[in-house]
Design an enzyme around this catalytic site. Sequence first.
Site, PDB file in Angstrom:
ATOM      1  CG  HIS A 170      -0.684  -0.168   2.508  1.00 31.18           C
ATOM      2  ND1 HIS A 170       0.336   0.529   3.095  1.00 31.18           N
ATOM      3  CD2 HIS A 170      -1.205  -0.956   3.472  1.00 31.18           C
ATOM      4  CE1 HIS A 170       0.417   0.173   4.356  1.00 31.18           C
ATOM      5  NE2 HIS A 170      -0.494  -0.728   4.609  1.00 31.18           N
ATOM      6  CG  HIS A 195      -3.781  -5.261  12.690  1.00 31.09           C
ATOM      7  ND1 HIS A 195      -4.633  -4.176  12.693  1.00 31.09           N
ATOM      8  CD2 HIS A 195      -2.776  -4.946  11.817  1.00 31.09           C
ATOM      9  CE1 HIS A 195      -4.159  -3.250  11.873  1.00 31.09           C
ATOM     10  NE2 HIS A 195      -3.037  -3.696  11.334  1.00 31.09           N
ATOM     11  CD  GLU A 197      -3.152  -2.649   7.161  1.00 31.32           C
ATOM     12  OE1 GLU A 197      -2.507  -2.423   8.198  1.00 31.32           O
ATOM     13  OE2 GLU A 197      -2.984  -2.021   6.083  1.00 31.32           O
ATOM     14  CG  ASP A 204      -1.299  -7.005   6.540  1.00 27.82           C
ATOM     15  OD1 ASP A 204      -2.288  -6.431   7.004  1.00 27.82           O
ATOM     16  OD2 ASP A 204      -0.141  -6.724   6.883  1.00 27.82           O
ATOM     17  CG  HIS A 257      -0.395   0.572  11.761  1.00 25.71           C
ATOM     18  ND1 HIS A 257      -0.590   0.996  10.478  1.00 25.71           N
ATOM     19  CD2 HIS A 257      -0.687  -0.746  11.741  1.00 25.71           C
ATOM     20  CE1 HIS A 257      -0.923  -0.027   9.703  1.00 25.71           C
ATOM     21  NE2 HIS A 257      -0.977  -1.089  10.464  1.00 25.71           N
ATOM     22  CG  ASP A 262       0.962  -4.516  11.553  1.00 23.56           C
ATOM     23  OD1 ASP A 262       1.242  -5.520  10.889  1.00 23.56           O
ATOM     24  OD2 ASP A 262       0.023  -3.753  11.274  1.00 23.56           O
ATOM     25  CE1 TYR A 270       6.043  -3.624   9.209  1.00 24.18           C
ATOM     26  CE2 TYR A 270       6.309  -2.695  11.394  1.00 24.18           C
ATOM     27  CZ  TYR A 270       5.589  -3.458  10.500  1.00 24.18           C
ATOM     28  OH  TYR A 270       4.410  -4.049  10.892  1.00 24.18           O
ATOM     29  CG  HIS A 320       4.480  -7.759   8.694  1.00 27.41           C
ATOM     30  ND1 HIS A 320       3.893  -8.374   7.616  1.00 27.41           N
ATOM     31  CD2 HIS A 320       3.575  -6.848   9.137  1.00 27.41           C
ATOM     32  CE1 HIS A 320       2.691  -7.858   7.407  1.00 27.41           C
ATOM     33  NE2 HIS A 320       2.462  -6.945   8.324  1.00 27.41           N
TER      34      HIS A 320
HETATM   35 FE1  FEO Z   1      -1.400  -3.191   9.797  1.00 24.89          FE
HETATM   36 FE2  FEO Z   1       0.524  -5.853   8.788  1.00 24.89          FE
HETATM   37  O1  FEO Z   1      -1.020  -4.786   8.916  1.00 24.89           O
END
Ligand code: FEO
Length: 398
Positions: free
Chosen positions: A24, A78, A80, A82, A144, A163, A191, A224
């Site tokens: 993104h 989370h 999001e 992903d 975040h 994250d 990151y 991640h």
């Molecule tokens: Fe905020 Fe890895 O997604």
Amino acid sequence: MQAVKISDKVYWVGAIDWNIRDFHGYSTPQGTTYNAFLILSEKPTLIDTVKKEFYPEMMARIKSVMDPKKIEIIVSNHAELDHSGGLPQAVSEIQPKEIYASDMGVKNILAQLHPSFEIKPVKTGDKIDIGGDTISFIEARMLHWPDSMFSYLEKENILFSNDVFGMHLATSKLFDDENDEHIWLPEAEKYYANIVLPYSDIALRFLANVKKMNLTPKIIAPDHGFLWRKEPARIVNLYEKWAAQAPQKKVVVVYDTMWGSTQKMAEYVTEGLRQGGMEVKQMSMHGCHRSEVAHELLNAGGLVIGAPVINSEIFPSMADVLCYLKGLKKKNLVGGVIGSYGWNPAPVNALAEWLKAAQVELAAPVVSAKFSPTPQVLESCRQLGLTIAQKITEKINP
Ligand code: FEO
């Protein structure tokens, strides 16, 4: 596809995305991972569910150690996509007894995925018994997203941090001690600069509160990159340093150019900064990505921007990076503006307003050139560099 054991009862069942190059709007030249974790307790529990496209990889890893239908609990740290994109498929295939997310996580999953299944909201301090171990939850609001949450597996002493503490690095090596620092440190910095930076004050408060909980996890497991087992405190200490955003003797000069005028001006600013004792990173938006600029700014004390004018607007590549940087809200920057124009100087002058709006302290008035810079204009650029260097030095040594 095999699950990888990370402790007595916990397996990594995530996916490696070797090919993603744009996350993104953030360039990811080294790919990323979407980590998920399977806890083989009496009530088997799955932590996070990877990006939708990688669901088959996660499920294959789960099947290498157990029948997925025996999973009783799913925790979504989370919303999001992903990490939650695979949730509907996982729920459909596993049919878990319970699904948990933070209060905001429930709302955001509902808004994003419109699921038909029930998700139970949890808040900081809530605990769930997973049979033989306990998971306690710590909301990490705005780290975040509003829904971000940590899950702490108490007996195994593993902190699943979603994250936070992660990086976009596809690696076959699952732990910190297996990865080279000269590869991972720049990715961890990048990151932080691109994902966490705007929430640095929140991060500092959050880390202080977590310290009061006296957690000393033997493993920090983000969603991640790799897991921190050799020295989990290392990444926590780095976060504290990055979040503090102390001014440093480094200036990033970001510009674009049409016919070379702004570039020549940028070179003279760079020369002044260098003569003033600064480390300089000069970045043309012809060849640099906005997320690389953000990375370079993380350890900087100054930002100079330069743009030419086209059709009475600033050059589009500069509008792109300026919009992006404004959102990242980097603190403690001393700034300067340069630019060239043909017949309308207003867009160059407007760059100063942009810097002020981004809370960058302007060191001197805008230096602009009509068409190509004269020797006097180039000397003004060099002086601008010297002035910025002096102001940064005074901030560091008041
Ligand atoms: Fe905020 Fe890895 O997604």
